[in-house]
Motif scaffolding. Structure first.
Motif, mmCIF file in Angstrom:
data_model
loop_
_atom_site.group_PDB
_atom_site.id
_atom_site.type_symbol
_atom_site.label_atom_id
_atom_site.label_comp_id
_atom_site.label_asym_id
_atom_site.label_seq_id
_atom_site.Cartn_x
_atom_site.Cartn_y
_atom_site.Cartn_z
ATOM 1 N N ARG A 78 -7.050 -12.187 -10.095
ATOM 2 C CA ARG A 78 -5.952 -12.744 -10.882
ATOM 3 C C ARG A 78 -5.784 -14.238 -10.629
ATOM 4 O O ARG A 78 -5.481 -14.996 -11.539
ATOM 5 C CB ARG A 78 -4.647 -12.023 -10.562
ATOM 6 C CG ARG A 78 -4.557 -10.667 -11.191
ATOM 7 C CD ARG A 78 -3.217 -10.045 -10.907
ATOM 8 N NE ARG A 78 -3.114 -8.758 -11.544
ATOM 9 C CZ ARG A 78 -2.114 -7.918 -11.348
ATOM 10 N NH1 ARG A 78 -1.155 -8.228 -10.517
ATOM 11 N NH2 ARG A 78 -2.090 -6.759 -11.959
ATOM 12 N N ARG B 57 -7.172 1.242 -0.704
ATOM 13 C CA ARG B 57 -6.102 0.660 -1.503
ATOM 14 C C ARG B 57 -5.882 -0.812 -1.146
ATOM 15 O O ARG B 57 -5.741 -1.661 -2.017
ATOM 16 C CB ARG B 57 -4.805 1.439 -1.294
ATOM 17 C CG ARG B 57 -3.671 0.945 -2.177
ATOM 18 C CD ARG B 57 -2.372 1.529 -1.776
ATOM 19 N NE ARG B 57 -2.028 0.978 -0.464
ATOM 20 C CZ ARG B 57 -0.907 1.218 0.181
ATOM 21 N NH1 ARG B 57 -0.035 2.060 -0.319
ATOM 22 N NH2 ARG B 57 -0.650 0.675 1.346
ATOM 23 N N ASP B 58 -5.880 -1.122 0.153
ATOM 24 C CA ASP B 58 -5.701 -2.506 0.584
ATOM 25 C C ASP B 58 -6.839 -3.398 0.089
ATOM 26 O O ASP B 58 -6.608 -4.517 -0.377
ATOM 27 C CB ASP B 58 -5.611 -2.583 2.109
ATOM 28 C CG ASP B 58 -4.330 -1.948 2.641
ATOM 29 O OD1 ASP B 58 -3.379 -1.790 1.845
ATOM 30 O OD2 ASP B 58 -4.296 -1.618 3.842
ATOM 31 N N GLU B 59 -8.074 -2.900 0.167
ATOM 32 C CA GLU B 59 -9.222 -3.663 -0.312
ATOM 33 C C GLU B 59 -9.120 -3.909 -1.818
ATOM 34 O O GLU B 59 -9.380 -5.008 -2.304
ATOM 35 C CB GLU B 59 -10.515 -2.918 0.016
ATOM 36 C CG GLU B 59 -11.758 -3.644 -0.398
ATOM 37 C CD GLU B 59 -13.019 -2.847 -0.090
ATOM 38 O OE1 GLU B 59 -14.088 -3.298 -0.520
ATOM 39 O OE2 GLU B 59 -12.932 -1.794 0.571
ATOM 40 N N PHE B 60 -8.716 -2.887 -2.556
ATOM 41 C CA PHE B 60 -8.552 -3.033 -4.001
ATOM 42 C C PHE B 60 -7.496 -4.073 -4.331
ATOM 43 O O PHE B 60 -7.685 -4.922 -5.206
ATOM 44 C CB PHE B 60 -8.182 -1.686 -4.630
ATOM 45 C CG PHE B 60 -7.704 -1.804 -6.046
ATOM 46 C CD1 PHE B 60 -8.599 -2.015 -7.075
ATOM 47 C CD2 PHE B 60 -6.355 -1.718 -6.338
ATOM 48 C CE1 PHE B 60 -8.156 -2.142 -8.378
ATOM 49 C CE2 PHE B 60 -5.908 -1.843 -7.638
ATOM 50 C CZ PHE B 60 -6.807 -2.052 -8.657
ATOM 51 N N MET B 61 -6.356 -4.039 -3.618
ATOM 52 C CA MET B 61 -5.275 -4.981 -3.896
ATOM 53 C C MET B 61 -5.694 -6.420 -3.583
ATOM 54 O O MET B 61 -5.341 -7.350 -4.318
ATOM 55 C CB MET B 61 -4.033 -4.587 -3.119
ATOM 56 C CG MET B 61 -3.421 -3.278 -3.616
ATOM 57 S SD MET B 61 -2.081 -2.702 -2.596
ATOM 58 C CE MET B 61 -0.735 -3.569 -3.339
ATOM 59 N N GLU B 62 -6.460 -6.619 -2.512
ATOM 60 C CA GLU B 62 -6.948 -7.958 -2.183
ATOM 61 C C GLU B 62 -7.881 -8.481 -3.273
ATOM 62 O O GLU B 62 -7.754 -9.628 -3.720
ATOM 63 C CB GLU B 62 -7.692 -7.937 -0.843
ATOM 64 C CG GLU B 62 -6.800 -7.750 0.359
ATOM 65 C CD GLU B 62 -7.591 -7.570 1.645
ATOM 66 O OE1 GLU B 62 -8.834 -7.721 1.606
ATOM 67 O OE2 GLU B 62 -6.974 -7.275 2.667
ATOM 68 N N LYS B 63 -8.813 -7.651 -3.729
ATOM 69 C CA LYS B 63 -9.750 -8.077 -4.767
ATOM 70 C C LYS B 63 -9.040 -8.313 -6.091
ATOM 71 O O LYS B 63 -9.365 -9.239 -6.826
ATOM 72 C CB LYS B 63 -10.866 -7.044 -4.931
ATOM 73 C CG LYS B 63 -11.818 -7.042 -3.768
ATOM 74 C CD LYS B 63 -12.954 -6.076 -3.965
ATOM 75 C CE LYS B 63 -13.895 -6.119 -2.767
ATOM 76 N NZ LYS B 63 -15.008 -5.202 -2.912
ATOM 77 N N ARG B 64 -8.052 -7.492 -6.398
ATOM 78 C CA ARG B 64 -7.300 -7.665 -7.635
ATOM 79 C C ARG B 64 -6.532 -8.985 -7.622
ATOM 80 O O ARG B 64 -6.523 -9.724 -8.606
ATOM 81 C CB ARG B 64 -6.333 -6.499 -7.826
ATOM 82 C CG ARG B 64 -5.543 -6.586 -9.132
ATOM 83 C CD ARG B 64 -4.469 -5.564 -9.189
ATOM 84 N NE ARG B 64 -3.517 -5.811 -8.117
ATOM 85 C CZ ARG B 64 -2.503 -5.041 -7.821
ATOM 86 N NH1 ARG B 64 -2.326 -3.925 -8.478
ATOM 87 N NH2 ARG B 64 -1.672 -5.342 -6.863
ATOM 88 N N ASP B 65 -5.887 -9.300 -6.488
ATOM 89 C CA ASP B 65 -5.153 -10.554 -6.385
ATOM 90 C C ASP B 65 -6.083 -11.758 -6.496
ATOM 91 O O ASP B 65 -5.753 -12.750 -7.145
ATOM 92 C CB ASP B 65 -4.362 -10.609 -5.074
ATOM 93 C CG ASP B 65 -3.221 -9.604 -5.051
ATOM 94 O OD1 ASP B 65 -2.804 -9.155 -6.141
ATOM 95 O OD2 ASP B 65 -2.753 -9.277 -3.948
#
Length: 109
Positions: free
Chosen positions: A60, A49-57
């Motif tokens: 963006r 989840r943390d990796e996904f949130m970093e890549k998503r940010d």
């Protein structure tokens, strides 16, 4: 309201019956579940989840590879289609931009 109470009661009875039967079939008490496996899976899920949130940010912040183009709002989100060097650049529509997006802004398709 009476109908809802009946449905909740039926669900509760079915849940208790299922738990009792599974305990009798497998002979394991409910406390003997594999806690370590659950903790490892939970840690893996949090890391993913943390990796996904970093890549998503990051995605963006950098913006997509497409641009807002068109005549009226909301603009269409279009990406450039590669072609031969001597031909005019072609655009492929891949979505719509937001209402607040400006003409020429990067968008995500």
């Amino acid at each position: 309201m009476h109908f809802t109470n009946v449905l909740v009661s039926i669900f509760a009875v079915a849940s208790v019956t299922t738990a009792t039967l599974s305990q009798r079939m497998y002979g394991e008490p409910l406390q003997a579940l594999d806690i370590r496996g659950y903790e490892e899976a939970h840690e893996d899920m949090l890391a993913a989840r943390d990796e996904f949130m970093e890549k998503r940010d990051l995605f963006r912040r950098l913006g997509g590879q497409a641009f807002c183009r068109g005549d009226k709002k909301p603009y269409s989100c279009e990406e450039a289609v590669p072609g031969p060097a001597n031909w005019a650049q072609k655009w492929r529509k891949c979505g719509t931009c937001g209402k607040k997006d400006k003409l020429g802004a990067k968008c995500n398709c």
